[in-house]
Design a protein around this motif. Structure first.
Motif, PDB file in Angstrom:
ATOM      1  N   VAL A 218      26.103  35.321  49.100  1.00 39.27           N
ATOM      2  CA  VAL A 218      26.822  36.887  48.860  1.00 39.27           C
ATOM      3  C   VAL A 218      27.509  36.730  47.419  1.00 39.27           C
ATOM      4  N   PRO A 219      27.393  37.624  46.487  1.00 37.75           N
ATOM      5  CA  PRO A 219      28.091  37.360  45.228  1.00 37.75           C
ATOM      6  C   PRO A 219      29.564  37.765  45.366  1.00 37.75           C
ATOM      7  N   PHE A 220      30.208  37.178  44.564  1.00 44.58           N
ATOM      8  CA  PHE A 220      31.495  37.573  44.209  1.00 44.58           C
ATOM      9  C   PHE A 220      31.569  38.797  43.425  1.00 44.58           C
ATOM     10  N   MET A 221      32.597  39.810  43.931  1.00 42.83           N
ATOM     11  CA  MET A 221      32.753  41.057  43.379  1.00 42.83           C
ATOM     12  C   MET A 221      33.941  40.927  42.355  1.00 42.83           C
ATOM     13  N   ILE A 222      33.961  40.684  41.082  1.00 42.96           N
ATOM     14  CA  ILE A 222      35.068  40.767  40.109  1.00 42.96           C
ATOM     15  C   ILE A 222      35.559  42.156  39.748  1.00 42.96           C
ATOM     16  N   ASP A 223      36.769  42.541  40.496  1.00 46.89           N
ATOM     17  CA  ASP A 223      37.137  44.107  40.199  1.00 46.89           C
ATOM     18  C   ASP A 223      38.586  44.131  39.608  1.00 46.89           C
ATOM     19  N   SER A 224      38.369  44.771  38.438  1.00 48.40           N
ATOM     20  CA  SER A 224      39.748  44.730  37.486  1.00 48.40           C
ATOM     21  C   SER A 224      39.460  46.063  36.644  1.00 48.40           C
ATOM     22  N   SER A 225      40.312  46.577  36.287  1.00 50.18           N
ATOM     23  CA  SER A 225      40.387  47.793  35.101  1.00 50.18           C
ATOM     24  C   SER A 225      40.617  47.242  33.824  1.00 50.18           C
ATOM     25  N   LYS A 226      41.150  45.891  33.779  1.00 50.77           N
ATOM     26  CA  LYS A 226      41.582  45.105  32.659  1.00 50.77           C
ATOM     27  C   LYS A 226      40.259  44.355  32.217  1.00 50.77           C
ATOM     28  N   PHE A 227      39.784  44.560  31.062  1.00 52.00           N
ATOM     29  CA  PHE A 227      38.519  43.582  30.984  1.00 52.00           C
ATOM     30  C   PHE A 227      38.642  42.220  30.558  1.00 52.00           C
ATOM     31  N   GLU A 228      39.689  41.832  30.196  1.00 52.40           N
ATOM     32  CA  GLU A 228      40.251  40.558  29.712  1.00 52.40           C
ATOM     33  C   GLU A 228      40.442  39.660  31.266  1.00 52.40           C
ATOM     34  N   ILE A 229      40.816  40.445  32.333  1.00 55.50           N
ATOM     35  CA  ILE A 229      40.688  39.865  33.711  1.00 55.50           C
ATOM     36  C   ILE A 229      39.292  39.400  34.204  1.00 55.50           C
ATOM     37  N   VAL A 230      38.211  40.590  33.732  1.00 52.65           N
ATOM     38  CA  VAL A 230      37.164  40.339  34.101  1.00 52.65           C
ATOM     39  C   VAL A 230      36.186  39.270  33.498  1.00 52.65           C
ATOM     40  N   GLU A 231      36.832  39.024  32.046  1.00 50.05           N
ATOM     41  CA  GLU A 231      36.085  38.130  31.427  1.00 50.05           C
ATOM     42  C   GLU A 231      36.506  36.926  31.693  1.00 50.05           C
ATOM     43  N   ALA A 232      37.810  36.747  32.103  1.00 49.12           N
ATOM     44  CA  ALA A 232      38.299  35.489  32.954  1.00 49.12           C
ATOM     45  C   ALA A 232      37.562  35.044  34.046  1.00 49.12           C
ATOM     46  N   GLY A 233      37.379  36.051  34.906  1.00 48.70           N
ATOM     47  CA  GLY A 233      36.732  35.847  35.994  1.00 48.70           C
ATOM     48  C   GLY A 233      35.280  35.544  36.128  1.00 48.70           C
ATOM     49  N   VAL A 234      34.470  35.983  35.330  1.00 49.02           N
ATOM     50  CA  VAL A 234      33.002  35.486  35.036  1.00 49.02           C
ATOM     51  C   VAL A 234      33.002  34.124  34.404  1.00 49.02           C
ATOM     52  N   LYS A 235      33.642  33.797  33.647  1.00 49.71           N
ATOM     53  CA  LYS A 235      33.599  32.533  33.166  1.00 49.71           C
ATOM     54  C   LYS A 235      33.961  31.439  34.207  1.00 49.71           C
TER      55      LYS A 235
END
Length: 251
Positions: A1-18
């Protein structure tokens, strides 16, 4: 099951996928930031191998009508699958905005059927893309009366998923009803509202809601034992049926 990275701030999304091992799903990006910024964000997510939820927003705002849902999703799809992004279409999950019906505002009456019809057209125009949505938004005006809410959801999900091709949705699994679990009269009332079949559909749904509230109060005055027995009868089923019930209901 994949992680869902959920944020309205793209810098948080970017940190998450890294930092996320394996394939993540990002929730979400949209064209509301403008086409160039949208491309930048999508290219970065493609680099990290993430799937992505695309909200049906553009520079003018949220898509409410069927036409706007289809237009924005098709525009987004064409950008994402083309060079230089080349996002695999199976990694695209559109959220065409499930909006609230039964509000008493006439223009809201078509929100359910517009979503259902938009799903069908988006699936035809955007091969391999998936479609999701927050189902509870549909019945927000009936919060506190779960029987009504879940009956609305059962009717909606049947038409959106089985008939139109919606792939997934955000639901309350412990409260879900299958379509065949909705009483026939209530099912008719919910279908009229979801599909905008009658001008008095909202009034009839409100009447059903008041009736259910009255019935709930009567059950309270009569004691909790009958309701408790109803809730626990599934535990007396054979093991295979108990497992099926637990998987379907999420308990």
């Amino acid at each position: 099951v994949p992680f869902m990275i959920d944020s309205s701030k793209f810098e948080i999304v970017e940190a998450g996928v890294k930092w996320c091992q394996g394939k993540a799903i990002v929730n979400s990006i949209s064209l509301k930031v403008g086409e160039e910024k949208f491309k930048e964000q999508a290219l970065l997510l493609r680099k990290h191998g993430a799937a992505v939820v695309i909200m049906a927003f553009d520079e003018q705002g949220q898509a409410a009508s069927k036409a706007d849902k289809v237009r924005i999703c098709k525009r987004s799809y064409d950008i994402l699958v083309a060079e230089p992004i080349c996002l695999p279409p199976e990694d695209i999950v559109f959220d065409p905005n499930i909006l609230t019906i039964g509000t008493g505002i006439e223009e809201h009456n078509a929100y359910g059927v517009d979503f259902i019809e938009a799903v069908r057209e988006i699936k035809e125009l955007c091969p391999w893309a998936k479609i999701s949505g927050g189902v509870s938004n549909l019945s927000f005006g009936f919060r506190g009366v779960n029987v009504i809410r879940e009956s609305i959801h059962a009717v909606f999900l049947y038409h959106a998923c089985v008939e139109s091709g919606m792939d997934m949705g955000i639901v309350n699994a412990t409260e879900m009803l299958a379509l065949n679990e909705v009483p026939a009269q209530l099912r008719e009332v919910c279908e009229d509202a979801v599909l905008n079949k009658r001008t008095d559909a909202t009034d009839r749904l409100l009447a059903a809601t008041e009736a259910e509230k009255a019935a709930a109060e009567a059950r309270k005055r009569g004691g909790a034992a009958p309701e408790q027995a109803k809730q626990t009868t599934w535990r007396d089923l054979p093991i295979a049926e108990r497992l099926t019930h637990a998987l379907v209901k999420g308990v």
